[in-house]
Design an enzyme around this catalytic site. Structure first.
Site, PDB file in Angstrom:
ATOM      1  N   ASP A  33      17.169   3.977 -24.022  1.00 29.32           N
ATOM      2  CA  ASP A  33      16.322   4.661 -23.050  1.00 29.32           C
ATOM      3  C   ASP A  33      16.516   3.998 -21.684  1.00 29.32           C
ATOM      4  OD1 ASP A  33      13.495   6.527 -23.344  1.00 29.32           O
ATOM      5  OD2 ASP A  33      13.754   5.357 -21.506  1.00 29.32           O
ATOM      6  N   ILE A  34      16.592   4.826 -20.644  1.00 29.82           N
ATOM      7  CA  ILE A  34      16.841   4.316 -19.285  1.00 29.82           C
ATOM      8  C   ILE A  34      15.641   3.527 -18.749  1.00 29.82           C
ATOM      9  CG2 ILE A  34      15.969   6.280 -17.915  1.00 29.82           C
ATOM     10  CD1 ILE A  34      18.708   6.133 -16.400  1.00 29.82           C
ATOM     11  N   ASN A  91       7.846  13.170 -29.317  1.00 31.29           N
ATOM     12  CA  ASN A  91       6.833  13.905 -28.567  1.00 31.29           C
ATOM     13  C   ASN A  91       7.222  15.382 -28.566  1.00 31.29           C
ATOM     14  OD1 ASN A  91       5.447  11.508 -27.805  1.00 31.29           O
ATOM     15  ND2 ASN A  91       6.997  11.145 -26.224  1.00 31.29           N
ATOM     16  N   VAL A 100      11.600  15.568 -21.776  1.00 30.41           N
ATOM     17  CA  VAL A 100      12.966  16.112 -21.834  1.00 30.41           C
ATOM     18  C   VAL A 100      13.031  17.142 -22.974  1.00 30.41           C
ATOM     19  CG1 VAL A 100      15.410  15.578 -22.146  1.00 30.41           C
ATOM     20  CG2 VAL A 100      13.921  13.947 -20.949  1.00 30.41           C
ATOM     21  N   HIS A 104      14.351  14.589 -29.379  1.00 31.11           N
ATOM     22  CA  HIS A 104      14.741  13.182 -29.446  1.00 31.11           C
ATOM     23  C   HIS A 104      13.676  12.390 -30.165  1.00 31.11           C
ATOM     24  CE1 HIS A 104      12.610  13.974 -25.670  1.00 31.11           C
ATOM     25  NE2 HIS A 104      12.095  12.767 -25.753  1.00 31.11           N
TER      26      HIS A 104
HETATM   27  P1  AMP Z   1       9.804  12.147 -23.735  1.00 24.52           P
HETATM   28  O1  AMP Z   1       8.655  11.876 -22.817  1.00 24.52           O
HETATM   29  O2  AMP Z   1       9.446  11.955 -25.180  1.00 24.52           O
HETATM   30  O3  AMP Z   1      10.467  13.485 -23.460  1.00 24.52           O
HETATM   31  O4  AMP Z   1      10.862  11.009 -23.440  1.00 24.52           O
HETATM   32  C1  AMP Z   1      11.936  11.153 -22.564  1.00 24.52           C
HETATM   33  C2  AMP Z   1      12.582   9.796 -22.444  1.00 24.52           C
HETATM   34  O5  AMP Z   1      13.856   9.970 -21.888  1.00 24.52           O
HETATM   35  C3  AMP Z   1      11.823   8.802 -21.559  1.00 24.52           C
HETATM   36  O6  AMP Z   1      11.495   7.642 -22.323  1.00 24.52           O
HETATM   37  C4  AMP Z   1      12.826   8.503 -20.445  1.00 24.52           C
HETATM   38  O7  AMP Z   1      12.780   7.159 -20.014  1.00 24.52           O
HETATM   39  C5  AMP Z   1      14.156   8.834 -21.112  1.00 24.52           C
HETATM   40  N1  AMP Z   1      15.248   9.193 -20.199  1.00 24.52           N
HETATM   41  C6  AMP Z   1      15.211  10.077 -19.171  1.00 24.52           C
HETATM   42  N2  AMP Z   1      16.422  10.158 -18.589  1.00 24.52           N
HETATM   43  C7  AMP Z   1      17.243   9.329 -19.285  1.00 24.52           C
HETATM   44  C8  AMP Z   1      18.622   8.980 -19.177  1.00 24.52           C
HETATM   45  N3  AMP Z   1      19.421   9.498 -18.221  1.00 24.52           N
HETATM   46  N4  AMP Z   1      19.138   8.088 -20.040  1.00 24.52           N
HETATM   47  C9  AMP Z   1      18.346   7.544 -21.004  1.00 24.52           C
HETATM   48  N5  AMP Z   1      17.049   7.846 -21.159  1.00 24.52           N
HETATM   49  C10 AMP Z   1      16.499   8.714 -20.316  1.00 24.52           C
END
Ligand code: AMP
Length: 118
Positions: A33-34, A91, A100, A104
């Protein structure tokens, strides 16, 4: 909800933007995760176009579902969480806090993860 091919994880799958890869096979990709919320925070995504867990369980093939399920514990073991444990969660939708729109699972590990929800 229709799948939006412009979401950030679709771009990662198409290698349009980079990721810190942990694991990949024909069905899944796992990467850091970023914005890690715990010492270890890895995301596991299916390679197929699924918005969320509902979409996945309703429309993915049995093989995809099996491979994705297996990948979650496999990736947790790969990052060293086998002995001390980890938390895997997904989520779903706006009440679930999904940002997103590509399915995931988060894997949190490497320290005590803490309360389940706050
Ligand atoms: P969610 O709120 O469950 O949709 O989680 C989305 C996750 O994606 C968050 O923890 C973000 O930090 C992660 N995220 C967003 N963009 C990226 C990226 N480019 N690379 C890795 N993780 C990401």
């Amino acid at each position: 909800m229709n799948y939006n091919k412009d979401n950030i994880f679709a771009k990662i799958l198409r290698e349009e933007i980079p990721c810190k890869k942990v694991y990949e096979n024909d069905y899944v990709l796992a990467f850091h995760d970023i914005n890690p919320k715990k010492k270890l925070h890895v995301l596991v995504i299916p390679k197929g176009e699924y918005v969320d867990l509902n979409d996945f369980t309703n429309t993915a093939s049995e093989k995809e579902i099996v491979e994705f399920s297996k990948a979650i514990s496999h990736v947790a073991n790969l990052i060293g969480a086998k002995n001390k444990g980890y938390r895997a969660l997904t989520n779903t939708g706006s009440d679930g806090g999904q940002e997103v729109p590509h399915l995931h699972f988060h894997i949190f590990a490497g320290e005590k993860v803490g309360k389940m929800v706050s």
